[in-house]
Design a protein around this motif. Structure first.
Motif, PDB file in Angstrom:
ATOM      1  N   SER A  97       0.839  -1.195   0.000  1.00 23.07           N
ATOM      2  CA  SER A  97       0.000   0.000   0.000  1.00 23.07           C
ATOM      3  C   SER A  97       0.878   1.251   0.000  1.00 23.07           C
ATOM      4  O   SER A  97       1.664   1.454  -0.913  1.00 23.07           O
ATOM      5  N   ALA A  98       0.790   2.084   1.045  1.00 19.73           N
ATOM      6  CA  ALA A  98       1.537   3.342   1.076  1.00 19.73           C
ATOM      7  C   ALA A  98       2.973   3.169   1.554  1.00 19.73           C
ATOM      8  O   ALA A  98       3.746   4.125   1.523  1.00 19.73           O
ATOM      9  N   PHE A  99       3.345   1.970   1.996  1.00 12.89           N
ATOM     10  CA  PHE A  99       4.657   1.759   2.599  1.00 12.89           C
ATOM     11  C   PHE A  99       5.608   1.095   1.610  1.00 12.89           C
ATOM     12  O   PHE A  99       5.237   0.147   0.918  1.00 12.89           O
ATOM     13  N   THR A 100       6.842   1.593   1.543  1.00  7.09           N
ATOM     14  CA  THR A 100       7.864   1.021   0.675  1.00  7.09           C
ATOM     15  C   THR A 100       9.155   0.833   1.461  1.00  7.09           C
ATOM     16  O   THR A 100       9.660   1.771   2.075  1.00  7.09           O
ATOM     17  N   ASN A 101       9.666  -0.396   1.454  1.00 10.41           N
ATOM     18  CA  ASN A 101      10.957  -0.703   2.065  1.00 10.41           C
ATOM     19  C   ASN A 101      11.933  -1.110   0.967  1.00 10.41           C
ATOM     20  O   ASN A 101      11.610  -1.961   0.137  1.00 10.41           O
ATOM     21  N   LYS A 102      13.109  -0.502   0.962  1.00 12.94           N
ATOM     22  CA  LYS A 102      14.152  -0.843   0.008  1.00 12.94           C
ATOM     23  C   LYS A 102      15.416  -1.223   0.778  1.00 12.94           C
ATOM     24  O   LYS A 102      15.691  -0.657   1.839  1.00 12.94           O
ATOM     25  N   SER A 103      16.179  -2.159   0.231  1.00 12.15           N
ATOM     26  CA  SER A 103      17.415  -2.573   0.898  1.00 12.15           C
ATOM     27  C   SER A 103      18.444  -2.995  -0.137  1.00 12.15           C
ATOM     28  O   SER A 103      18.103  -3.466  -1.217  1.00 12.15           O
ATOM     29  N   ALA A 104      19.714  -2.812   0.212  1.00 12.24           N
ATOM     30  CA  ALA A 104      20.825  -3.210  -0.649  1.00 12.24           C
ATOM     31  C   ALA A 104      21.960  -3.701   0.245  1.00 12.24           C
ATOM     32  O   ALA A 104      22.289  -3.055   1.253  1.00 12.24           O
ATOM     33  N   TYR A 105      22.550  -4.847  -0.113  1.00  7.13           N
ATOM     34  CA  TYR A 105      23.579  -5.462   0.721  1.00  7.13           C
ATOM     35  C   TYR A 105      24.752  -5.949  -0.121  1.00  7.13           C
ATOM     36  O   TYR A 105      24.588  -6.325  -1.280  1.00  7.13           O
ATOM     37  N   LEU A 106      25.920  -5.974   0.504  1.00  2.05           N
ATOM     38  CA  LEU A 106      27.090  -6.678  -0.011  1.00  2.05           C
ATOM     39  C   LEU A 106      27.482  -7.719   1.022  1.00  2.05           C
ATOM     40  O   LEU A 106      27.388  -7.474   2.235  1.00  2.05           O
ATOM     41  N   GLY A 107      27.913  -8.880   0.555  1.00  2.95           N
ATOM     42  CA  GLY A 107      28.229  -9.957   1.486  1.00  2.95           C
ATOM     43  C   GLY A 107      29.586 -10.584   1.235  1.00  2.95           C
ATOM     44  O   GLY A 107      30.113 -10.557   0.112  1.00  2.95           O
ATOM     45  N   TYR A 108      30.136 -11.151   2.294  1.00  6.00           N
ATOM     46  CA  TYR A 108      31.392 -11.900   2.196  1.00  6.00           C
ATOM     47  C   TYR A 108      31.299 -13.135   3.086  1.00  6.00           C
ATOM     48  O   TYR A 108      30.741 -13.071   4.197  1.00  6.00           O
ATOM     49  N   ALA A 109      31.808 -14.248   2.602  1.00  2.00           N
ATOM     50  CA  ALA A 109      31.835 -15.483   3.390  1.00  2.00           C
ATOM     51  C   ALA A 109      33.181 -16.174   3.216  1.00  2.00           C
ATOM     52  O   ALA A 109      33.788 -16.112   2.141  1.00  2.00           O
ATOM     53  N   TYR A 110      33.619 -16.819   4.281  1.00  2.00           N
ATOM     54  CA  TYR A 110      34.849 -17.612   4.226  1.00  2.00           C
ATOM     55  C   TYR A 110      34.517 -19.051   4.592  1.00  2.00           C
ATOM     56  O   TYR A 110      33.873 -19.311   5.608  1.00  2.00           O
ATOM     57  N   HIS A 111      34.939 -19.987   3.733  1.00  5.36           N
ATOM     58  CA  HIS A 111      34.668 -21.413   3.936  1.00  5.36           C
ATOM     59  C   HIS A 111      35.986 -22.136   4.201  1.00  5.36           C
ATOM     60  O   HIS A 111      37.008 -21.834   3.581  1.00  5.36           O
TER      61      HIS A 111
END
Length: 216
Positions: free
Chosen positions: A47-61
């Motif tokens: 409806s009137a609500f908008t959520n935006k998100s952006a991420y960068l990730g790193y993982a070590y195995h």
């Protein structure tokens, strides 16, 4: 990438659009440790609500012993919360000061995965940063109104059959904010030659869905 439409046909119905990418790097086929890099972007409208998100990730195995690996990762980014008067009464004073981005705040999600050729076990946390919701100089809700962390746990098995032509992957996924009853999903994927996958998901007392996967 994907898009999800809910309550189709209703005005202001929820829509979610997302894009993700990942890349793995292992130096000279080293088994001592390898790296993962990722990016994720999402827009969620209700409806009137908008959520935006952006991420960068790193993982070590890393390999902890023969056949069993352990990975640790962190995704870090920013989320925004917006409010529009497009679906509301334009003369309502509560909507006169709305803007595309009311609040922007950092967000982090750490996690780890224990896995082998036969199983996997994941634990992660979303909304680890407990941001207090505000609109301009005003808090939204009470003084304690803040985003709660959500905890995710997944366990699955890989079962090979038919001279390894088929692989069955049953799994269970549990998520909770620790303030309400947990949400439980049961999933099962069936792969043929690791190229084509067909699966189903059942979310307890909520919904069911299907998936078709083709690996290129």
């Amino acid at each position: 990438m994907g898009r999800r439409n809910q309550w189709y046909g209703f005005s202001g119905a929820p829509t979610t659009t997302f894009f993700s990418a990942n890349y793995g790097y292992r130096a000279n086929y080293s088994y001592k440790g390898w790296h993962g890099f990722s990016a994720y972007v999402e827009e969620d409208k209700v409806s009137a609500f908008t959520n935006k998100s952006a991420y960068l990730g790193y993982a070590y195995h890393t390999r902890i012993f023969t056949g069993v690996n352990l990975g640790f990762g962190l995704m870090a980014g920013i989320r925004t919360f917006g409010l529009s008067n497009a679906t509301a009464n334009s003369i309502d004073p509560a909507f006169q000061f709305t803007k595309e981005v009311v609040r922007a705040y950092p967000d982090f999600y750490p996690g780890f995965r224990l896995y082998s050729k036969k199983m996997f076990f994941d634990v992660s946390v979303r909304q680890l940063y407990k941001d207090r919701m505000r609109q301009g100089d005003k808090r939204i809700g009470t003084n304690d109104a803040k985003l709660q962390p959500h905890y995710y746990m997944t366990y699955g098995r890989k079962i090979h059959s038919g001279y390894n032509n088929f692989m069955f992957v049953p799994s269970v996924h549990i998520q909770s904010s620790l303030l309400t009853l947990p949400q439980v999903d049961f999933n099962c994927m069936v792969y043929y030659h690791k190229r084509i996958g067909v699966g189903a998901n059942y979310r307890v007392n909520n919904s069911f869905s299907g998936i078709l996967q083709v690996n290129v």
